[in-house]
Design a protein around this motif. Structure first.
Motif, mmCIF file in Angstrom:
data_model
loop_
_atom_site.group_PDB
_atom_site.id
_atom_site.type_symbol
_atom_site.label_atom_id
_atom_site.label_comp_id
_atom_site.label_asym_id
_atom_site.label_seq_id
_atom_site.Cartn_x
_atom_site.Cartn_y
_atom_site.Cartn_z
ATOM 1 N N ALA A 64 34.284 54.188 -74.880
ATOM 2 C CA ALA A 64 35.131 54.741 -73.813
ATOM 3 C C ALA A 64 36.569 54.272 -74.006
ATOM 4 C CB ALA A 64 34.608 54.305 -72.451
ATOM 5 N N SER A 66 39.230 54.139 -71.985
ATOM 6 C CA SER A 66 39.973 53.548 -70.867
ATOM 7 C C SER A 66 38.982 53.032 -69.844
ATOM 8 C CB SER A 66 40.906 54.577 -70.227
ATOM 9 O OG SER A 66 40.139 55.571 -69.555
ATOM 10 N N GLU A 69 37.567 55.924 -67.850
ATOM 11 C CA GLU A 69 36.543 56.677 -68.573
ATOM 12 C C GLU A 69 35.290 55.846 -68.812
ATOM 13 O OE1 GLU A 69 38.315 59.683 -71.574
ATOM 14 O OE2 GLU A 69 39.865 58.148 -71.322
ATOM 15 N N ALA A 72 33.423 56.171 -65.536
ATOM 16 C CA ALA A 72 32.770 57.479 -65.463
ATOM 17 C C ALA A 72 31.561 57.544 -66.387
ATOM 18 C CB ALA A 72 33.768 58.583 -65.815
#
Length: 426
Positions: A64, A66, A69, A72
């Motif tokens: 991921a 960030s 992210e 999420a």
């Protein structure tokens, strides 16, 4: 006073948070049934097809780009794992040769993901609280407690139709893994069979939502039971028509528990933690002004007993342990009675003093606090399983048939309770 090293406000460019050590549960990922053999977790995941799923989900967390992210990705991974477990259990998908009624793939895959997060060396994690937040999101989504279709924290009834009776149930993770790492839990298996299922009654369908609870005092103190049941006990469109916590008891019996007790007896949980005393109050949910020592079932137990399910006998279980009024904590005053006496202090309910009892207590204490008097609630204890005689064997046909019998009877008892509730509602 907060140590400066733990205060990110004092550091303009905080360094990445160090990976955390594995928990007791996660450390069991490497345990095997036979010396020199593959780990139990590897066997379960490979034979269920969840090895590729777990590896794919874990890989997404590691790349991921960030923190947003990564968050999420964690939420999506937990939701996908829950959906995959339910779909596998109910025959909509499946790989490998492991029985669809087996609840263990969900448990061990979740631990693979939580261990990945705990050891993740990511520049996006600058303080330990971020990692802890991600672990919390993973836990709640992979248990069916938080669902993407209805938003964080809500169980929801996305598939509900007008007139549907709404039934909320919970099972439990495997436990007793220090005795045998191969343990299964038929209550968790029943939850996977029941989630999203429609049960027919004389007055229409009953739609079931299910979650699987952890076997951990810390999780209970962090309100996992209330987070599961609270959204369907609040006034409004999401309120359930019946709630039922489910867990495993001794072999060959199905017990509707008459009394839940405000008590913990200290049996070690899956983290080898031990807690004695009363049940902690939920920090962010309404509570009665005083936590009651006893809560009596309001499930339609007569209908459940009379439903003629099998193979095991079904009874309303009576018999509690208490300190009569004014005698706590005198050990010589502790007595057993069929029902609590006025003003007594609880030591054990009809279902004991472990997390099974506490799941009934917490969900129904919250039901009282939210004034959901019209929502029957209580606990069903279901039969333990008989395992293959060879302790190095993961499963065999007799074990699988036994678990199916227990789970199918559990589903039938939930259906009987729903039918009785539907009769009352008309």
């Amino acid at each position: 006073m907060t140590p400066q090293a733990d205060d990110d406000r004092t550091t303009p460019h905080p360094a990445p948070s160090r990976p955390a050590p594995l928990t007791v549960e996660e450390s069991r990922l490497s345990e095997s049934l036979a010396a020199g053999g593959p780990s139990l977790a590897d066997q379960v995941l490979r034979r269920s097809g969840f090895d590729d799923l777990a590896a794919d989900l874990a890989g997404r967390l590691q790349v991921a780009p960030s923190l947003a992210e990564l968050t999420a990705a964690v939420r999506q991974a937990g939701a996908e794992l829950w959906t995959a477990a339910v779909d596998r259990a109910q025959g909509r998908s499946g790989q490998g040769d492991l029985d669809p009624y087996d609840d263990r793939p969900l448990y061990w895959a979740r631990l693979v993901l939580s261990a990945t997060l705990r050891r993740l060396d990511s520049p996006h994690l600058t303080v330990q609280h971020q990692r802890h937040g991600l672990l919390r999101i993973l836990d709640r989504t992979s248990r069916g407690i938080e669902r993407p279709s209805t938003g964080s924290g809500s169980v929801g009834w996305a598939d509900a139709r007008p007139g549907d009776l709404r039934v909320m149930v919970s099972g439990f993770d495997v436990f007793g893994l220090d005795q045998s790492v191969r343990h299964s839990n038929p209550s968790g298996a029943a939850a996977l069979q029941l989630d999203g299922r429609r049960l027919q009654t004389a007055h229409g369908d009953a739609l079931v939502r299910a979650v699987v609870l952890p076997v951990g005092y810390a999780d209970f103190d962090q309100c996992v039971v209330e987070d599961a049941y609270g959204p369907v006990l609040r006034p409004g469109d999401d309120r359930a028509d019946l709630i039922m916590t489910i867990s495993m008891t001794s072999r060959g019996r199905m017990d509707v528990e008459k009394w839940a007790a405000n008590a913990r007896g200290g049996t070690p949980d899956n983290q080898r933690d031990q807690h004695f005393g009363s049940v902690a109050r939920a920090s962010h949910w309404p509570q009665p002004f005083d936590s009651p020592d006893w809560i009596e079932t309001t499930l339609p137990y007569a209908a459940m007993v009379d439903a003629g399910t099998g193979p095991w006998p079904v009874v309303l279980k009576e018999g509690i342990r208490e300190w009569p009024a004014g005698t706590f904590p005198d050990p010589t005053a502790l007595v057993e009675r069929p029902d609590p006496s006025p003003g007594s202090t609880a030591a054990a309910g009809t279902g004991g003093d472990y997390l099974s009892n506490e799941s009934m207590y917490r969900s129904n204490r919250l039901r009282q606090a939210l004034h959901a008097w019209d929502v029957p609630g209580g606990h069903l204890h279901i039969s333990a399983l008989e395992y293959p005689g060879d302790p190095t064997v993961l499963t065999d046909p007799a074990f699988e048939a036994d678990r199916r019998a227990v789970v199918d009877q559990t589903v039938a008892l939930v259906a009987a309770a729903a039918a009785a509730r539907a009769d009352r509602r008309g």
